[in-house]
Design a protein around this motif. Sequence first.
Motif, short mmCIF file in Angstrom:
data_model
loop_
_atom_site.label_atom_id
_atom_site.label_comp_id
_atom_site.label_asym_id
_atom_site.label_seq_id
_atom_site.Cartn_x
_atom_site.Cartn_y
_atom_site.Cartn_z
N VAL A 101 9.54 52.77 -16.48
CA VAL A 101 8.76 53.95 -15.67
C VAL A 101 7.86 53.15 -14.57
CG1 VAL A 101 7.12 55.67 -15.59
CG2 VAL A 101 9.36 55.62 -17.09
N ILE A 102 7.15 52.20 -15.28
CA ILE A 102 5.99 51.50 -14.38
C ILE A 102 6.72 50.82 -13.08
CG2 ILE A 102 4.50 49.65 -14.37
CD1 ILE A 102 3.32 51.98 -15.74
N ILE A 103 7.93 49.90 -13.32
CA ILE A 103 8.75 49.44 -12.17
C ILE A 103 9.22 50.21 -11.64
CG2 ILE A 103 10.40 47.57 -11.81
CD1 ILE A 103 7.67 46.50 -12.90
N ALA A 104 9.91 51.55 -12.03
CA ALA A 104 10.59 52.44 -11.30
C ALA A 104 9.54 52.97 -10.13
CB ALA A 104 11.20 53.49 -11.87
N SER A 105 8.27 53.06 -10.47
CA SER A 105 7.18 53.65 -9.52
C SER A 105 7.14 52.63 -8.35
CB SER A 105 6.02 53.88 -10.27
OG SER A 105 5.41 52.68 -10.46
N GLU A 106 7.40 51.46 -8.54
CA GLU A 106 7.19 50.68 -7.31
C GLU A 106 8.09 51.08 -5.92
OE1 GLU A 106 5.34 46.69 -9.42
OE2 GLU A 106 7.52 46.54 -8.90
N ALA A 116 3.01 57.30 -12.66
CA ALA A 116 3.98 56.43 -13.78
C ALA A 116 3.36 56.45 -15.20
CB ALA A 116 3.98 54.79 -13.29
N ALA A 117 1.91 56.31 -15.42
CA ALA A 117 1.26 56.31 -16.68
C ALA A 117 1.48 57.86 -17.17
CB ALA A 117 -0.29 56.02 -16.57
N ALA A 118 1.34 58.72 -16.43
CA ALA A 118 1.78 60.24 -17.08
C ALA A 118 3.18 60.33 -17.47
CB ALA A 118 1.59 61.15 -15.79
N LEU A 119 4.12 59.76 -16.76
CA LEU A 119 5.71 59.72 -17.26
C LEU A 119 5.55 58.91 -18.56
CD1 LEU A 119 7.32 59.73 -13.78
CD2 LEU A 119 6.64 61.70 -15.67
N CYS A 120 4.92 57.72 -18.68
CA CYS A 120 4.95 56.94 -19.72
C CYS A 120 4.73 57.57 -21.07
CB CYS A 120 3.93 55.69 -19.85
SG CYS A 120 4.58 54.50 -18.62
N THR A 121 3.69 58.71 -20.81
CA THR A 121 3.48 59.46 -22.11
C THR A 121 4.70 60.41 -22.45
OG1 THR A 121 2.50 61.36 -21.03
CG2 THR A 121 0.93 59.50 -21.37
N VAL A 122 5.61 60.64 -21.76
CA VAL A 122 6.84 61.22 -22.02
C VAL A 122 7.79 60.57 -22.53
CG1 VAL A 122 8.40 62.71 -20.78
CG2 VAL A 122 6.49 62.97 -20.10
N VAL A 123 7.80 59.31 -22.43
CA VAL A 123 8.71 58.47 -22.77
C VAL A 123 8.42 57.74 -24.06
CG1 VAL A 123 9.99 58.24 -20.66
CG2 VAL A 123 8.47 56.36 -21.38
N ARG A 146 -1.63 62.55 -23.70
CA ARG A 146 -0.60 63.59 -23.19
C ARG A 146 -0.57 63.23 -21.62
NH1 ARG A 146 -2.11 68.85 -26.53
NH2 ARG A 146 -1.84 68.05 -28.51
N LEU A 147 0.17 64.01 -20.80
CA LEU A 147 0.46 63.84 -19.64
C LEU A 147 -0.62 63.86 -18.78
CD1 LEU A 147 3.07 64.05 -17.84
CD2 LEU A 147 2.49 66.26 -17.28
N TRP A 148 -1.67 64.81 -18.86
CA TRP A 148 -2.85 64.62 -17.97
C TRP A 148 -3.85 63.40 -18.15
CZ3 TRP A 148 -2.45 66.91 -13.36
CH2 TRP A 148 -1.69 68.06 -13.36
N GLY A 149 -4.00 62.97 -19.50
CA GLY A 149 -4.76 61.73 -19.99
C GLY A 149 -3.96 60.75 -19.35
N GLY A 150 -2.69 60.50 -19.35
CA GLY A 150 -2.15 59.44 -18.86
C GLY A 150 -2.06 59.27 -17.33
N LEU A 151 -2.23 60.49 -16.71
CA LEU A 151 -2.32 60.43 -15.37
C LEU A 151 -3.73 59.86 -15.00
CD1 LEU A 151 -1.33 61.29 -12.37
CD2 LEU A 151 -2.61 63.68 -12.91
#
Length: 533
Positions: free
Chosen positions: A141-146, A121-128, A71-76
């Motif tokens: 999402v990972i590349i957008a965070s750059e 970015a990892a937190a948002l990865c759990t959303v998509v 989930r979101l916080w775990g991804g973070l």
Amino acid sequence: MAAPSAGTVEPTGVPASRPARTKRNWRAWLLRLALAAASGFVFYLSFAPRDLWWLAPLAFAGFGFVLRGRRLWGGLGYGFVFGLGLYLPLLFWLQDFLGRSFGSAPWLALSAALAAYLGLAAALCTVVARLPGAPVWMAMVIIASETPRTWWPGGGFPWGRVAFSQPEGAFTPLASVGGAPLLGFAVVVTGFGLTALLVHAGRRDWRAVRLPVVAAVVPVVAGLALWPTIGTGAQAGTRTVAAVQGNAPDVGLDLMYESATLRANHLAQSEVLAGQIRSGAVPRPDLIVWPETATDLTTTDPVLDQVVRDLGVPTLIGARYREPGSTTQNTEFVWDPATGRGQSYSKQQLVPFAEFVPMRAIARWFTPFLDDTGDMRPGSAPAVLDIAGTRVAVPICYEIAYDYVSRDAVNDGAQLIVLPTNNAWYGHSEMTYQQLAMARLRAVEHGRAVVVSSTSGVSALIEPDGTVTVSTSQFTAESLVGSVPLRTQTTLSDRLGAWTEYGLVGAALVAVLAGLVLRSRNRGASTTATRAE
């Protein structure tokens, strides 16, 4: 019912399996934590000076397993640990630069700040992750965070972008199509595609395996198919170029007090080169390049006039330049044997906390020296100069990490890229090799040869396909002389410009919004079903 036997305790509303389940949860948590850190470290190993580009997609494959079902916080949290596994070793050269005076606080703080971007970015990865085609959206999402971390906070810091791990290998030609953003996306989507492929194959869910196969295989095949399109031949003749590496003391931050030594070393090496040219030991260059900030300069400089006359060749001189009553700039000058100092380009993208200090109040937490430092003044003109009948792009040192500097110069007609740099600050660390990898990537991205001229190494001549034809060692006095092709054709990457990056960022934002909507609907459906029961 029989009475409980002696020594047993009747449960009070807690399932008997809870202790075992809790233990298993802790074990799973620790395993994911270890895998996140290990994946980050494997990603670090894909960067120069190692030629292990293929480790980058494997690192993201491992990270994909960490993020499954989170989930979101775990991804973070796991993303932050993945980022620390990358940035702590990648940026260890800051310790060589700052030394004992600063301690480890700047290195740890910068590593943590950059890792926080990967955490977000990892937190948002759990959303998509629940969207169809999840590996594609997660990679975006990972590349957008750059993009935001390139510019904020404090001027940003683009070191460690995914594309910079790929100066060679299967993915590299993609830089000529969509630049560093597309290349980075291809690496990450391959990694996340591998994760999904292995998961579905393990379940023997062959119907669901098709998209992961596409995500894992197509970027590799596309990159390999593009290699024959990377042109290296001369389109506007060739130039014989010399890079002067005068050497510098290996004293880290104390190099700021060694400007006279730096100048003397480059004057001496230029005299050696002039003798080699006169004797025929090396071919006469069309262009000579000094490194970044190899001398201090105010107004006239008769010594440099004489040195360039002795060389008899137009020379690019890197200087800390300050006009009377003005602020110091990091500048490259065209120096002609007959007419002396001419055109100039001043560095646009200054190094945070080195050439200028953002957020001084916060920076004072890490250093006592701020009151004795002033900010350099950035330039505003494109990084392009005319010298020796050649239009030359001249990104200075740190600017090679920014897409727009070289791209704008090439679109302004540059036929060759010259990278003057001063890496003596960083000792015998990996930093200079990491920067050389960026220069190799830019060669492919723009279809141009690159000449790297460093104060203390590594100086190099790079072909338009990223191949290093000749280079120096660190902390040696040496001059490189060689022929490089001039090219005029612009790549698709240069024609598309920043739109590739904008497109990836926009698609990532749309995917996150779609993921949030899907999550909201699922929660609503779950609530309705619970009420119906």
